[in-house]
Design a protein around this motif. Structure first.
Motif, PDB file in Angstrom:
ATOM      1  N   GLY A 179       0.793  -1.221   0.000  1.00 20.72           N
ATOM      2  CA  GLY A 179       0.000   0.000   0.000  1.00 20.72           C
ATOM      3  C   GLY A 179       0.829   1.276   0.000  1.00 20.72           C
ATOM      4  N   ALA A 180       2.141   1.163   0.159  1.00 24.17           N
ATOM      5  CA  ALA A 180       2.999   2.357   0.171  1.00 24.17           C
ATOM      6  C   ALA A 180       3.390   2.747  -1.247  1.00 24.17           C
ATOM      7  CB  ALA A 180       4.245   2.099   1.003  1.00 24.17           C
ATOM      8  N   LYS A 181       3.885   3.970  -1.382  1.00 21.49           N
ATOM      9  CA  LYS A 181       4.384   4.420  -2.675  1.00 21.49           C
ATOM     10  C   LYS A 181       5.676   3.688  -3.029  1.00 21.49           C
ATOM     11  CE  LYS A 181       1.874   7.824  -4.509  1.00 21.49           C
ATOM     12  NZ  LYS A 181       1.454   7.835  -5.937  1.00 21.49           N
ATOM     13  N   PHE A 182       5.837   3.426  -4.303  1.00 18.63           N
ATOM     14  CA  PHE A 182       7.046   2.725  -4.755  1.00 18.63           C
ATOM     15  C   PHE A 182       8.263   3.633  -4.604  1.00 18.63           C
ATOM     16  CE2 PHE A 182      10.097   1.748  -8.138  1.00 18.63           C
ATOM     17  CZ  PHE A 182      10.404   0.441  -7.791  1.00 18.63           C
ATOM     18  N   ASP A 183       9.300   3.097  -3.970  1.00 19.38           N
ATOM     19  CA  ASP A 183      10.554   3.838  -3.759  1.00 19.38           C
ATOM     20  C   ASP A 183      11.690   2.978  -4.317  1.00 19.38           C
ATOM     21  OD1 ASP A 183      12.762   5.247  -2.968  1.00 19.38           O
ATOM     22  OD2 ASP A 183      12.207   5.387  -0.863  1.00 19.38           O
ATOM     23  N   PRO A 184      12.341   3.429  -5.387  1.00 17.38           N
ATOM     24  CA  PRO A 184      13.399   2.599  -5.990  1.00 17.38           C
ATOM     25  C   PRO A 184      14.580   2.346  -5.070  1.00 17.38           C
ATOM     26  CG  PRO A 184      13.397   4.806  -6.940  1.00 17.38           C
ATOM     27  CD  PRO A 184      12.175   4.705  -6.095  1.00 17.38           C
ATOM     28  N   TYR A 185      14.744   3.166  -4.013  1.00 18.49           N
ATOM     29  CA  TYR A 185      15.840   2.954  -3.070  1.00 18.49           C
ATOM     30  C   TYR A 185      15.523   1.859  -2.052  1.00 18.49           C
ATOM     31  CZ  TYR A 185      17.677   7.337  -4.916  1.00 18.49           C
ATOM     32  OH  TYR A 185      18.154   8.313  -5.751  1.00 18.49           O
ATOM     33  N   GLU A 186      14.241   1.532  -1.907  1.00 19.22           N
ATOM     34  CA  GLU A 186      13.850   0.523  -0.926  1.00 19.22           C
ATOM     35  C   GLU A 186      13.142  -0.673  -1.537  1.00 19.22           C
ATOM     36  OE1 GLU A 186      11.503   2.376   2.057  1.00 19.22           O
ATOM     37  OE2 GLU A 186      13.122   3.661   2.812  1.00 19.22           O
ATOM     38  N   HIS A 187      12.661  -0.521  -2.754  1.00 23.86           N
ATOM     39  CA  HIS A 187      11.857  -1.581  -3.369  1.00 23.86           C
ATOM     40  C   HIS A 187      12.423  -1.956  -4.738  1.00 23.86           C
ATOM     41  CE1 HIS A 187       8.746   1.037  -1.126  1.00 23.86           C
ATOM     42  NE2 HIS A 187       9.259   0.152  -0.281  1.00 23.86           N
ATOM     43  N   GLU A 188      12.166  -3.179  -5.106  1.00 21.45           N
ATOM     44  CA  GLU A 188      12.546  -3.661  -6.437  1.00 21.45           C
ATOM     45  C   GLU A 188      11.288  -4.218  -7.099  1.00 21.45           C
ATOM     46  OE1 GLU A 188      15.441  -6.999  -8.574  1.00 21.45           O
ATOM     47  OE2 GLU A 188      15.771  -6.398  -6.484  1.00 21.45           O
ATOM     48  N   ALA A 189      10.903  -3.601  -8.224  1.00 28.84           N
ATOM     49  CA  ALA A 189       9.652  -3.977  -8.886  1.00 28.84           C
ATOM     50  C   ALA A 189       9.845  -5.244  -9.717  1.00 28.84           C
ATOM     51  CB  ALA A 189       9.164  -2.828  -9.757  1.00 28.84           C
ATOM     52  N   LEU A 239      19.245  -1.726   7.424  1.00 33.48           N
ATOM     53  CA  LEU A 239      20.191  -1.779   8.541  1.00 33.48           C
ATOM     54  C   LEU A 239      20.615  -0.358   8.886  1.00 33.48           C
ATOM     55  CD1 LEU A 239      21.974  -3.414  10.504  1.00 33.48           C
ATOM     56  CD2 LEU A 239      23.709  -3.513   8.697  1.00 33.48           C
ATOM     57  N   HIS A 240      20.180   0.128  10.061  1.00 31.50           N
ATOM     58  CA  HIS A 240      20.471   1.490  10.521  1.00 31.50           C
ATOM     59  C   HIS A 240      20.113   2.524   9.457  1.00 31.50           C
ATOM     60  CE1 HIS A 240      22.401   0.156  14.193  1.00 31.50           C
ATOM     61  NE2 HIS A 240      23.155  -0.669  13.511  1.00 31.50           N
ATOM     62  N   GLY A 241      18.929   2.359   8.869  1.00 29.45           N
ATOM     63  CA  GLY A 241      18.442   3.318   7.891  1.00 29.45           C
ATOM     64  C   GLY A 241      18.952   3.094   6.478  1.00 29.45           C
ATOM     65  N   ARG A 242      19.880   2.177   6.284  1.00 32.15           N
ATOM     66  CA  ARG A 242      20.409   1.889   4.947  1.00 32.15           C
ATOM     67  C   ARG A 242      19.773   0.591   4.437  1.00 32.15           C
ATOM     68  NH1 ARG A 242      26.803   1.195   4.263  1.00 32.15           N
ATOM     69  NH2 ARG A 242      26.703   3.441   4.775  1.00 32.15           N
ATOM     70  N   THR A 243      19.296   0.638   3.193  1.00 31.57           N
ATOM     71  CA  THR A 243      18.650  -0.542   2.639  1.00 31.57           C
ATOM     72  C   THR A 243      19.660  -1.676   2.488  1.00 31.57           C
ATOM     73  OG1 THR A 243      17.074   0.834   1.423  1.00 31.57           O
ATOM     74  CG2 THR A 243      17.328  -1.449   0.702  1.00 31.57           C
ATOM     75  N   LEU A 244      19.390  -2.761   3.227  1.00 33.11           N
ATOM     76  CA  LEU A 244      20.257  -3.931   3.139  1.00 33.11           C
ATOM     77  C   LEU A 244      19.780  -4.881   2.051  1.00 33.11           C
ATOM     78  CD1 LEU A 244      22.662  -5.440   4.415  1.00 33.11           C
ATOM     79  CD2 LEU A 244      21.030  -6.533   5.975  1.00 33.11           C
ATOM     80  N   ARG A 245      18.463  -5.035   1.972  1.00 28.40           N
ATOM     81  CA  ARG A 245      17.877  -5.853   0.907  1.00 28.40           C
ATOM     82  C   ARG A 245      16.554  -5.229   0.506  1.00 28.40           C
ATOM     83  NH1 ARG A 245      15.985 -11.904   2.136  1.00 28.40           N
ATOM     84  NH2 ARG A 245      14.081 -10.810   2.794  1.00 28.40           N
ATOM     85  N   PRO A 246      16.401  -4.829  -0.762  1.00 24.10           N
ATOM     86  CA  PRO A 246      15.131  -4.226  -1.178  1.00 24.10           C
ATOM     87  C   PRO A 246      14.009  -5.263  -1.188  1.00 24.10           C
ATOM     88  CG  PRO A 246      16.541  -4.580  -3.077  1.00 24.10           C
ATOM     89  CD  PRO A 246      17.366  -4.924  -1.880  1.00 24.10           C
ATOM     90  N   ALA A 247      12.819  -4.781  -0.929  1.00 22.78           N
ATOM     91  CA  ALA A 247      11.663  -5.656  -0.972  1.00 22.78           C
ATOM     92  C   ALA A 247      11.263  -5.907  -2.439  1.00 22.78           C
ATOM     93  CB  ALA A 247      10.503  -5.019  -0.218  1.00 22.78           C
ATOM     94  N   LEU A 248      10.956  -7.146  -2.738  1.00 24.09           N
ATOM     95  CA  LEU A 248      10.518  -7.508  -4.086  1.00 24.09           C
ATOM     96  C   LEU A 248       9.024  -7.326  -4.154  1.00 24.09           C
ATOM     97  CD1 LEU A 248      12.671 -10.737  -4.633  1.00 24.09           C
ATOM     98  CD2 LEU A 248      13.230  -8.361  -5.176  1.00 24.09           C
ATOM     99  N   VAL A 249       8.564  -6.435  -5.039  1.00 20.33           N
ATOM    100  CA  VAL A 249       7.151  -6.018  -5.017  1.00 20.33           C
ATOM    101  C   VAL A 249       6.553  -6.001  -6.409  1.00 20.33           C
ATOM    102  CG1 VAL A 249       7.548  -4.614  -2.956  1.00 20.33           C
ATOM    103  CG2 VAL A 249       7.782  -3.581  -5.222  1.00 20.33           C
ATOM    104  N   GLY A 250       5.221  -5.959  -6.402  1.00 14.66           N
ATOM    105  CA  GLY A 250       4.450  -5.717  -7.618  1.00 14.66           C
ATOM    106  C   GLY A 250       3.797  -4.345  -7.526  1.00 14.66           C
ATOM    107  N   VAL A 251       3.915  -3.553  -8.592  1.00 12.26           N
ATOM    108  CA  VAL A 251       3.489  -2.148  -8.559  1.00 12.26           C
ATOM    109  C   VAL A 251       2.262  -1.978  -9.448  1.00 12.26           C
ATOM    110  CG1 VAL A 251       4.213   0.245  -8.913  1.00 12.26           C
ATOM    111  CG2 VAL A 251       5.875  -1.480  -8.196  1.00 12.26           C
ATOM    112  N   VAL A 252       1.332  -1.156  -8.963  1.00 16.55           N
ATOM    113  CA  VAL A 252       0.122  -0.850  -9.725  1.00 16.55           C
ATOM    114  C   VAL A 252       0.449   0.171 -10.793  1.00 16.55           C
ATOM    115  CG1 VAL A 252      -2.237  -0.004  -9.577  1.00 16.55           C
ATOM    116  CG2 VAL A 252      -1.249  -1.299  -7.669  1.00 16.55           C
ATOM    117  N   LYS A 253      -0.099  -0.087 -12.009  1.00 17.88           N
ATOM    118  CA  LYS A 253       0.079   0.883 -13.085  1.00 17.88           C
ATOM    119  C   LYS A 253      -1.286   1.325 -13.607  1.00 17.88           C
ATOM    120  CE  LYS A 253       0.367  -2.152 -17.103  1.00 17.88           C
ATOM    121  NZ  LYS A 253       1.191  -2.554 -18.268  1.00 17.88           N
ATOM    122  N   ASP A 254      -1.262   2.371 -14.440  1.00 19.19           N
ATOM    123  CA  ASP A 254      -2.521   2.859 -15.008  1.00 19.19           C
ATOM    124  C   ASP A 254      -3.118   1.797 -15.924  1.00 19.19           C
ATOM    125  OD1 ASP A 254      -2.289   5.284 -13.705  1.00 19.19           O
ATOM    126  OD2 ASP A 254      -1.071   6.160 -15.315  1.00 19.19           O
ATOM    127  N   ALA A 255      -4.432   1.757 -15.915  1.00 20.98           N
ATOM    128  CA  ALA A 255      -5.140   0.785 -16.763  1.00 20.98           C
ATOM    129  C   ALA A 255      -5.039   1.189 -18.239  1.00 20.98           C
ATOM    130  CB  ALA A 255      -6.580   0.710 -16.329  1.00 20.98           C
TER     131      ALA A 255
END
Length: 222
Positions: free
Chosen positions: A172-182, A206-222
Motif C-alpha cells: 500500500g505504500a508508494k514505490f521507492d526505488p531505493y527501498e523496493h525492487e519492482a 540496517l540502521h536506515g540503509r537498505t540492506l535488501r530491497p523488498a521484491l514487489v508488484g506495482v500498480v500501473k494505469d489501466a
C-alpha cells in the motif's frame, strides 16, 4: 669697533691683565678671535645640520634591515598559512577516519545479517505453509511445531531490531526505488497507480540503509 674693544678690555682687566693688555695693544687680535669664534660656531652648526640630515636619511644598513624584516614577515605569514592548512587537513582526516570507524561499527555486520535473512525467510515460509485449520489440540505435535516456529521467528525479529535491522513490508505504500525492487507492473482496480499491491519478498534496512530491497508488484494505469 673701538667701543667693543674698550668694553672687552674693561671686563677683562681685573682678572686677566695680560689679555687686557694684549687687546689694548692689538685690536686686530680681537677681530681674529671674534672671527675664529664665529667660524667655530658655523662649524658646529654645519656639523649639527649634517647629523640631522643623516638622521633623516636612513643608512644603507637600515634599509637592508628593513628589507630583511619585510622578507621575514612574509615568510612567517606563509609558514603560518601552511600550518593552518595542515591543521585543517589533519582535522578533516581525523573526522573522515572517525566516520569510517563509526560506519564500520554500524555496518560491519551487514554480511552476517544478509546470511541470517535467509534463515528468517525460511522460518516465515514454514509458518505460512502450515494450514491454520490443522493447528488443533487433536494434532499436538503439529501444533507444538508451529508454535515453536512462530516463537523462533518472533525472537529472531527481536534480535534484528536490537542490532538496527528492520523489516520492510511496504504493501500500500508508494514505490521507492531505493527501498523496493519492482518485479512487475499491473493494473488493479481500486488501487492507486504507483503504489505497491503485492510483496513477494520482505525487505530489510540496517540502521536506515537498505540492506535488501523488498521484491514487489506495482500498480500501473489501466
Amino acid at each position: 669697533m673701538a667701543a667693543v674693544a674698550h668694553c672687552v678690555r674693561a671686563a677683562l682687566r681685573p682678572r686677566y691683565p695680560l689679555l687686557s693688555f694684549s687687546l689694548r695693544t692689538s685690536p686686530r687680535l680681537l677681530c681674529v678671535a671674534t672671527q675664529q669664534k664665529n667660524t667655530g660656531q658655523n662649524l658646529e652648526e654645519d656639523q649639527s645640520q649634517s647629523q640631522n640630515e643623516q638622521k633623516l636619511e636612513p643608512s644603507s644598513a637600515e634599509k637592508m634591515l628593513t628589507e630583511e624584516k619585510a622578507k621575514l614577515e612574509e615568510q612567517l605569514k606563509e609558514v603560518t598559512d601552511k600550518y593552518k592548512r595542515a591543521l585543517a587537513d589533519a582535522e578533516n582526516v581525523r573526522q573522515r577516519s572517525q566516520k569510517l570507524v563509526e560506519e564500520a561499527k554500524l555496518y560491519g555486520i551487514q554480511s552476517f545479517c544478509k546470511d541470517l535473512l535467509e534463515v528468517a525467510d525460511i522460518l516465515e515460509k514454514a509458518t505460512e505453509s502450515v494450514p491454520k485449520e490443522e493447528i488443533k489440540d487433536e494434532n499436538p505435535h503439529l501444533k507444538s511445531l508451529y508454535e515453536g516456529l512462530v516463537m523462533t521467528e518472533v525472537q529472531i525479529q527481536k534480535v534484528f531490531k536490537k542490532h538496527g535491522l528492520l523489516r520492510l513490508n511496504p504493501v500500500g505504500a508508494k514505490f521507492d526505488p531505493y527501498e523496493h525492487e519492482a518485479l512487475f507492473h499491473a493494473p488493479m482496480e481500486g488501487k492507486e497507480p504507483g503504489t505497491i499491491a503485492l510483496v513477494s519478498k520482505i525487505g530489510y534496512k540496517l540502521h536506515g540503509r537498505t540492506l535488501r530491497p523488498a521484491l514487489v508488484g506495482v500498480v500501473k494505469d489501466a
